[in-house]
Design an enzyme around this catalytic site. Structure first.
Site, PDB file in Angstrom:
ATOM      1  N   ARG A   1       0.793  -1.210   0.000  1.00  0.00           N
ATOM      2  CA  ARG A   1       0.000   0.000   0.000  1.00  0.00           C
ATOM      3  C   ARG A   1       0.834   1.273   0.000  1.00  0.00           C
ATOM      4  NH1 ARG A   1      -1.990  -4.068   1.630  1.00  0.00           N
ATOM      5  NH2 ARG A   1      -0.297  -4.186   3.113  1.00  0.00           N
ATOM      6  N   THR A   2       1.842   1.369   0.849  1.00  0.00           N
ATOM      7  CA  THR A   2       2.587   2.624   0.937  1.00  0.00           C
ATOM      8  C   THR A   2       3.298   2.919  -0.376  1.00  0.00           C
ATOM      9  OG1 THR A   2       2.906   2.288   3.312  1.00  0.00           O
ATOM     10  CG2 THR A   2       4.312   3.918   2.238  1.00  0.00           C
TER      11      THR A   2
END
Length: 328
Positions: A68-69
């Site tokens: 996600r990041t």
């Protein structure tokens, strides 16, 4: 522009500043970020072009795996018409494997970019990078068990977008409280807003260190609990986290504490309020069952994940001084 060798506070002025720690922020700086997120989201909904990062290059330098990041920073850059250089596992696939120092790696990539987004397994690595970089800002995308400031910002925004406030909240944080950098950063972020009460649920082995507990208790009302039955009624939010296997010295120690607290439909319905939101920084590894995913209170795969991109869009635009193009 040669940048000064220090990590400054934000004080509502993001221009060319490193984002290393949530401690750089204050209430006004967080609220300015939220205002920027709203501007960007509304502009997107009106179909306005967002070419704020046209001609800009963002290096995503990730020494640790990430879904996600990394992807949300990648998407955020491209949504603003910028470009990315993605470097995963530089220990193996860059000159780091030949013995290049961490500082030299940072200085090389700053020659190609306008911002470096760094994830690293060592606590304090983001600050080292910021002190090494002479010309571009560093954004901390997680430094070991240390901090994850952009995750805290998106988590705060998610809570605010649902509750319309960040004051007088009652919240629960559960799982790996000792090693959870997202927990540490979120606690710091919540401490800027008065009247919040946070319950920490974890096995004894994963409680905050006495030093950290004292630090957070000086800023926010905290109570440690050890049983699901001790969760207070009608929390505004639950923030569940995984036990971080990569922080353990042995498989045996990890298995001893893993998944002591699991969210099931039964648990959620019995102990959460009808307006409680259930969050998780992800990835999950069994601590929230899939049967919970369709509950409207479960927002870890929907609102929380999407907000990661919007908050990082706003942050990149603010750090590079581009948001004024939208405001005008």
């Amino acid at each position: 522009m040669v940048r000064q060798k220090k990590i400054p506070s934000i004080k509502s002025d993001y221009l060319h500043k490193d984002i290393v720690s949530i401690s750089q922020f204050d209430k006004d700086s967080i609220e300015k970020l939220f205002q920027t997120v709203e501007i960007i989201k509304q502009s997107g909904m009106r179909g306005l072009p967002l070419n704020l990062l046209s001609g800009k290059i963002i290096v995503l330098l990730f020494y640790e795996p990430s879904s996600r990041t990394r992807s949300s920073f990648d998407a955020a850059t491209k949504q603003l018409n910028g470009q990315t250089i993605v470097v995963e596992n530089p220990q193996q696939f860059s000159s780091v494997s030949k013995g290049e120092t961490f500082e030299d790696t940072i200085r090389v990539f700053e020659a190609y970019s306008d911002i470096i987004v760094l994830r690293h397994p060592e606590k304090g690595a983001a600050k080292r990078a910021a002190l090494a970089a002479n010309r571009v800002p560093i954004i901390n995308a997680g430094d070991g068990p240390g901090e994850h400031p952009t995750q805290a910002l998106l988590d705060l925004y998610t809570i605010w977008s649902k509750k319309k406030k960040l004051t007088g909240l009652r919240g629960l944080m559960a799982g790996d409280i000792l090693n959870g950098r997202t927990v540490h950063s979120l606690l710091d972020g919540l401490s800027y807003f008065p009247g919040n009460e946070i319950y920490l649920l974890s096995p004894d082995e994963l409680k905050l260190s006495p030093k950290d507990l004292a630090k957070y208790k000086a800023k926010i009302k905290i109570k440690e609990i050890s049983k699901i039955e001790d969760i207070p009624a009608d929390c505004d939010f639950w923030y569940w986290t995984r036990v971080q296997k990569e922080r353990f010295k042995s498989e045996e120690l990890y298995k001893k504490v893993n998944n002591k607290f699991i969210v099931t439909k039964k648990i959620l319905n019995k102990y959460a309020g009808k307006d409680t939101i259930l969050m998780h920084p992800l990835p999950r590894v069994g601590e929230i069952l899939e049967e919970v995913d369709d509950d409207p209170r479960a927002i870890y795969l929907t609102d929380q994940t999407r907000n990661g991109m919007y908050v990082r869009m706003a942050l990149l635009a603010l750090v590079l001084g581009k948001i004024e193009q939208v405001v005008r």
